[in-house]
Write a protein that holds these residues in place. Structure first.
Motif, PDB file in Angstrom:
ATOM      1  N   ALA A  34       2.936  -0.055   3.616  1.00  0.00           N
ATOM      2  CA  ALA A  34       2.494   0.100   2.238  1.00  0.00           C
ATOM      3  C   ALA A  34       3.541   0.817   1.390  1.00  0.00           C
ATOM      4  O   ALA A  34       3.674   0.556   0.185  1.00  0.00           O
ATOM      5  N   SER A  35       4.305   1.715   2.027  1.00  0.00           N
ATOM      6  CA  SER A  35       5.345   2.438   1.293  1.00  0.00           C
ATOM      7  C   SER A  35       6.467   1.507   0.849  1.00  0.00           C
ATOM      8  O   SER A  35       7.224   1.835  -0.080  1.00  0.00           O
ATOM      9  N   PHE A  43       0.911   5.335  -4.811  1.00  0.00           N
ATOM     10  CA  PHE A  43      -0.327   5.872  -4.243  1.00  0.00           C
ATOM     11  C   PHE A  43      -0.120   6.504  -2.869  1.00  0.00           C
ATOM     12  O   PHE A  43      -0.722   7.529  -2.552  1.00  0.00           O
ATOM     13  N   VAL A  44       0.718   5.889  -2.036  1.00  0.00           N
ATOM     14  CA  VAL A  44       0.867   6.340  -0.650  1.00  0.00           C
ATOM     15  C   VAL A  44       2.196   7.035  -0.385  1.00  0.00           C
ATOM     16  O   VAL A  44       2.399   7.597   0.695  1.00  0.00           O
TER      17      VAL A  44
END
Length: 233
Positions: A34-35, A43-44
Motif C-alpha cells: 500500500a505504501s 494514509f499508510v
C-alpha cells in the motif's frame, strides 16, 4: 485437573502465537504494498512496521519451543521405530523407556543451562530492580534492536519450553509404564471430515487404509498385539 489445565494453556498459547504472527505478517505485507501506491501513501505512509519482522521471529521461536512439547505429548514427532517394533515386548519396553528418559535428561539439561543463561543475561537485574534491591553496578542486559525489549524475555522460551518438554517426556514415560502404550498422531486424519456411508461407491472411495484408532491418540502397537491375543490369533 492440573494436566488438563496445562494442556489447554499449551494449546491456547500455540494457537495464539500462530494466529498473531500470521496476522502481523499479513498486515506488514499489505502495508508495504500500500505504501507503493501514491493515493494510499498519505494514509499508510506514517505507519511504522519496522518491528513486525522481529516480533514474528520471536513468536515463531516461542511457538517452536512449546510446539515441541506439544509434539511429545501427542506423538507428532517423527521417530524411526522399525527395529524397536521387531523386538519382543520386554526388550521393546526397555528401549522405549530409555529413549524417553534420555529425552527428559537432555531437555532438562537444556532447561537448566538456558535458565542460567537467562538469569545472567538480565533477568536477575529486572527481578532485583522490581523489588528495589538492584545495586547500581548490576548488569542490566541487552535489548532487542527494533522492539527494545530485554533479550532475557525473548530467550526465556528456551528454559520454559525445554522444561515443559522434559515434563512431557516424563509424563509419557509414566503413562507407558502403566499402560504399555505410546501416544501417536494420525497424520492422515482430517478433523470434521466424516466418511460417507450412504453411497456404497463413495464409501468405498472414502476408505482410509492408513486410518488408526482415532485422530489424535491412536493406540500403540502394544494395543493391537493385545487385541490379537484376545482374539486368539
Amino acid at each position: 485437573m492440573f494436566n488438563k489445565a496445562l494442556d489447554h494453556l499449551e494449546e491456547v498459547l500455540i494457537a495464539f502465537l500462530m494466529a498473531a504472527a500470521t496476522t502481523i505478517i499479513f498486515a506488514a505485507v499489505m502495508h508495504r504494498y500500500a505504501s507503493g501506491v501514491s493515493f494510499l501513501y498519505d494514509f499508510v505512509g506514517r505507519w511504522n512496521f519496522a518491528w513486525a519482522q522481529e516480533l514474528c521471529i520471536i513468536m515463531f521461536v516461542w511457538m517452536a519451543k512449546f510446539g515441541a512439547a506439544y509434539g511429545v505429548r501427542t506423538g507428532i514427532h517423527v521417530g524411526v521405530d522399525v527395529v524397536i517394533n521387531r523386538l519382543d515386548a520386554r526388550m521393546r519396553g526397555k528401549f522405549i523407556v530409555f529413549g524417553l528418559l534420555a529425552g527428559a535428561l537432555f531437555t532438562g539439561t537444556v532447561a537448566t543451562l538456558g535458565g542460567t543463561f537467562v538469569w545472567e543475561n538480565g533477568a536477575h537485574y529486572s527481578i532485583f530492580n522490581f523489588f528495589g534491591i538492584a545495586p547500581e553496578d548490576m548488569y542490566e542486559g541487552p535489548t532487542t534492536p527494533d522492539l527494545e525489549w530485554p533479550t532475557w524475555i525473548v530467550y526465556s522460551a528456551i528454559p520454559l519450553g525445554s522444561a515443559l518438554m522434559c515434563f512431557r517426556f516424563v509424563q509419557v514415560c509414566v503413562s507407558f509404564l502403566k499402560t504399555g502404550e505410546l501416544p501417536h498422531h494420525d497424520h492422515g486424519h482430517v478433523e470434521g471430515l466424516e466418511e460417507d456411508t450412504t453411497d456404497e461407491q463413495r464409501a468405498a472411495q472414502d476408505i482410509n487404509w492408513f486410518e488408526m484408532d482415532d485422530g489424535l491418540h491412536p493406540k500403540d502397537i502394544a494395543h493391537h498385539e493385545g487385541e490379537k491375543k484376545e482374539k486368539g490369533e
